[in-house]
Design an enzyme around this catalytic site. Structure first.
Site, PDB file in Angstrom:
ATOM      1  N   ASP A   1      30.121  42.791 -37.262  1.00 48.83           N
ATOM      2  CA  ASP A   1      29.637  42.543 -38.609  1.00 48.83           C
ATOM      3  C   ASP A   1      29.823  41.117 -38.511  1.00 48.83           C
ATOM      4  O   ASP A   1      30.757  40.448 -38.397  1.00 48.83           O
ATOM      5  CB  ASP A   1      31.108  43.235 -39.452  1.00 48.83           C
ATOM      6  CG  ASP A   1      30.749  43.314 -40.833  1.00 48.83           C
ATOM      7  OD1 ASP A   1      29.814  42.358 -41.335  1.00 48.83           O
ATOM      8  OD2 ASP A   1      31.124  44.142 -41.588  1.00 48.83           O
TER       9      ASP A   1
ATOM     10  N   ASP B   1      25.824  40.626 -42.895  1.00 48.13           N
ATOM     11  CA  ASP B   1      26.675  40.474 -44.190  1.00 48.13           C
ATOM     12  C   ASP B   1      25.857  39.819 -45.214  1.00 48.13           C
ATOM     13  O   ASP B   1      25.104  38.744 -44.908  1.00 48.13           O
ATOM     14  CB  ASP B   1      28.064  39.967 -44.247  1.00 48.13           C
ATOM     15  CG  ASP B   1      29.102  40.187 -45.490  1.00 48.13           C
ATOM     16  OD1 ASP B   1      29.211  41.228 -45.553  1.00 48.13           O
ATOM     17  OD2 ASP B   1      29.055  39.449 -46.065  1.00 48.13           O
TER      18      ASP B   1
ATOM     19  N   HIS C   1      32.543  50.599 -46.710  1.00 52.21           N
ATOM     20  CA  HIS C   1      33.813  50.018 -46.822  1.00 52.21           C
ATOM     21  C   HIS C   1      33.658  49.502 -48.460  1.00 52.21           C
ATOM     22  O   HIS C   1      34.813  48.778 -49.027  1.00 52.21           O
ATOM     23  CB  HIS C   1      34.381  48.959 -46.017  1.00 52.21           C
ATOM     24  CG  HIS C   1      33.172  47.885 -46.085  1.00 52.21           C
ATOM     25  ND1 HIS C   1      31.997  48.002 -45.356  1.00 52.21           N
ATOM     26  CD2 HIS C   1      33.436  46.647 -46.300  1.00 52.21           C
ATOM     27  CE1 HIS C   1      31.438  46.851 -45.452  1.00 52.21           C
ATOM     28  NE2 HIS C   1      32.190  45.939 -46.225  1.00 52.21           N
TER      29      HIS C   1
HETATM   30  C1  GLC Z   1      29.523  42.332 -48.189  1.00 49.25           C
HETATM   31  C2  GLC Z   1      30.776  42.845 -47.484  1.00 49.25           C
HETATM   32  C3  GLC Z   1      31.857  43.019 -48.725  1.00 49.25           C
HETATM   33  C4  GLC Z   1      32.026  41.618 -48.814  1.00 49.25           C
HETATM   34  C5  GLC Z   1      31.201  40.574 -49.430  1.00 49.25           C
HETATM   35  C6  GLC Z   1      31.328  39.288 -49.094  1.00 49.25           C
HETATM   36  O1  GLC Z   1      29.120  42.735 -49.284  1.00 49.25           O
HETATM   37  O2  GLC Z   1      30.405  44.275 -47.349  1.00 49.25           O
HETATM   38  O3  GLC Z   1      33.070  43.605 -48.112  1.00 49.25           O
HETATM   39  O4  GLC Z   1      32.995  41.457 -49.761  1.00 49.25           O
HETATM   40  O5  GLC Z   1      29.903  40.903 -48.681  1.00 49.25           O
HETATM   41  O6  GLC Z   1      31.408  38.875 -47.849  1.00 49.25           O
END
Ligand code: GLC
Length: 552
Positions: free
Chosen positions: A95, A196, A324
């Site tokens: 990730d 992300d 998540h």
């Molecule tokens: C994405 C992730 C999330 C995070 C956001 C900022 O949406 O999945 O968990 O808070 O990015 O990085």
């Protein structure tokens, strides 16, 4: 094996398996569970961030892109995990959070200390005359998207938390750093990357105020055409050099058109995309922090539009119900209380017969549910904590807010996976960082493996995908689009066809399919109530899902 044959499992590293008793999952914990993951039948594991990070957003803001956070383990642990994974036929997807860094990152710290080179790594602006801040943009976690840059008269952009500083992708050095990061992990044998919020990396040179309408505001920095250029460059300079690598972009508020662009193989950008529109059908007027029934027709319509939109135009969907950032879909669109098993298998069935690459979020394969937290001190998630404050400011009573959080908070899915009926569900010998759900004595992996119906259902769905070309690549054609209780579709390949019918609710029904499906040689393929003969009128039980097939 092509990416079209694979099924991916998502493990929220922090909540997966703790082997050293510090209450946090770790890389060794992943290695330990490889035999289990192999049993599920998946090909790749997407691991949420385990890099150094102050953890304000649980690791989704990196303080170092090419190291592990000691609480999760060492680089050797990671290398061992990858090597062991190979023995089990399992590869890893990391990730990577390339839109922003943690404000603890060395680059940001150097920028703060006055280093011009690193100041150009971030998006720094002064407020124009007559304005307090550079623009009126809102952060996605509440409050302004701008925060003061040290004691200067400048502000840095932070679309998420104020400790998550957006990177300046217009700077070619930033883009080269990103490619370097990807190459670093490629050298370790990593075969997948989940990027992300990657479709917000393309900010304009000149940033302008929005009208105050949040949808209009998102368009000012989302899916900008230049994102395609950046992805092509990243592809060329890193993962594109290894054809085995699979990439998936997390696309915030994206469109079908942009997503075809991101995932069309001719464009050399990404393998596939995550989109989220289908998980907003239980928002009231687009507001996540609300509690309302989900809109079934809208849900079906969105999934259908994406199946057809990407399927007919060379794009590729990442298929998922849970992750998540989302509460459990069994609670959301199923009936976790009265029909937990049947709703879990029903939802899995609908998703796994679609076109795209299925993702299984840890615990989904045993039908884990939302924990039903009732106290604020049970929550850790920054977004949920901010939401509480915002809703309180709006005057909502405490009980109502707690109710909304219990159905929408990201912590719902972040709780530790329930391995067995021992203390803390067998996740840790210490104190878990986030409380486990009370129902772990009844719902856990050990018990599910002995006698559950959800786990074997997932195994079979994965096996069917591997066996049948039509499930992987067949055309998707919806049926009964306007039916308020049934989800039905065909998958059509040259020499084979599958039809699927699912009752999405707890009331049984009779469905006359004679207008939609021609008779002839349909045989039972798979369903969560077992074998049934093909019939002009199908009797569907609560949350029943069934597929028939025929060879042409
Ligand atoms: C994405 C992730 C999330 C995070 C956001 C900022 O949406 O999945 O968990 O808070 O990015 O990085």
């Amino acid at each position: 094996m092509s990416f079209k044959d694979k099924v991916i499992y998502q493990a929220y590293t922090k909540s997966f398996n703790d082997t050293d008793g510090n209450g946090l999952g770790d890389l060794k914990g992943v290695t330990e569970k490889l035999p289990y993951l192999e049993k599920v039948g998946i090909d790749m594991v997407w691991l949420n961030p385990f890099y150094p990070s102050p953890q304000n957003d649980n690791g989704h803001h990196l303080a170092d892109y090419t190291a592990t956070y000691p609480t999760y383990g060492t680089m050797e642990d990671l290398e061992e995990m990858i090597a062991e994974g190979e023995k089990h036929g399992i590869q890893f997807m990391l990730d990577l959070v390339l839109n922003h860094t943690s404000t603890d990152h060395e680059w940001f710290q150097k920028a703060l200390a006055g280093d011009k080179k690193y100041q150009d790594y971030y998006i720094l602006r002064e407020a124009p005359e007559g304005q307090e801040l550079p623009t009126n943009w809102e952060s996605k976690f509440g409050g302004s998207a701008w925060n003061q840059f040290g004691d200067t008269n400048k502000y840095y952009l932070c679309l998420y938390d104020k400790t998550q500083a957006d990177l300046n992708w217009r700077n070619p050095e930033v883009r080269e750093e990103a490619a370097k990061v990807v190459r670093f992990w490629m050298d370790k044998g990593v075969k997948g990357f989940r990027f992300d919020v990657i479709n917000v990396i393309g900010k304009d040179e000149e940033l302008v105020n929005s009208t105050g309408n949040i949808e209009q505001e998102k368009r000012l920095y989302t899916d900008k055409p230049i994102v395609h250029d950046y992805l092509q460059e990243l592809n060329r300079n890193s993962f594109g050099q290894d054809p085995e690598i699979i990439t998936v972009g997390e696309m915030s508020s994206t469109t079908i058109e942009s997503s075809i662009g991101y995932s069309h193989p001719d464009n050399d950008e990404l393998t596939m995309v995550f989109s989220f529109h289908h998980l907003k059908v239980d928002y009231e007027d687009g507001e996540k922090w609300s509690k309302t029934d989900f809109d079934f027709l809208e849900l079906k319509k969105i999934m259908n539009d994406w199946q057809i939109g990407l399927g007919e135009n060379g794009g590729w969907n990442a298929l998922f119900w849970n992750n998540h950032d989302q509460p459990r879909v069994v609670n959301r669109f199923g009936d976790a209380e009265n029909y937990r098993e049947k709703s879990a298998t029903n939802q899995a069935h609908i998703l796994h017969f679609m076109q795209g690459t299925p993702y299984i979020y840890m615990g989904e394969e045993i039908g884990m549910t939302d924990p039903g937290f009732t106290e604020m001190d049970q929550y850790v998630d920054i977004e949920s904590i901010n939401a509480y404050k915002n809703l309180e400011d709006k005057g909502l009573p405490h009980d109502e807010i707690m109710d909304i959080l219990a159905s929408k908070s990201r912590d719902n899915s972040r709780i530790p996976i329930q391995w067995n009926a021992e203390a803390h569900a067998g996740f840790t010998d210490g104190e878990p960082w986030l409380q486990v759900a009370d129902n772990y004595p009844e719902i856990n992996v050990e018990k599910e493996l002995e006698s559950g119906e959800i786990f074997p259902y997932y195994q079979k769905l994965i096996q069917l995908r591997k066996e049948r070309e039509v499930i992987r690549t067949g055309r998707y054609v919806p049926m009964f689009l306007e039916h308020e209780q049934v989800w039905a579709y065909r998958r059509i390949a040259e020499d084979e066809e599958i039809i699927t019918f699912a009752n999405f609710y707890g009331e049984p029904l009779s469905l006359d399919i004679s207008q939609e499906v021609e008779e002839g040689h349909w045989t039972y393929l798979f369903g969560n109530y077992g074998n049934k003969d093909f019939n002009k009128v199908l009797e569907l039980e609560p949350y029943e899902a069934i597929s028939f097939e025929r060879k042409k």
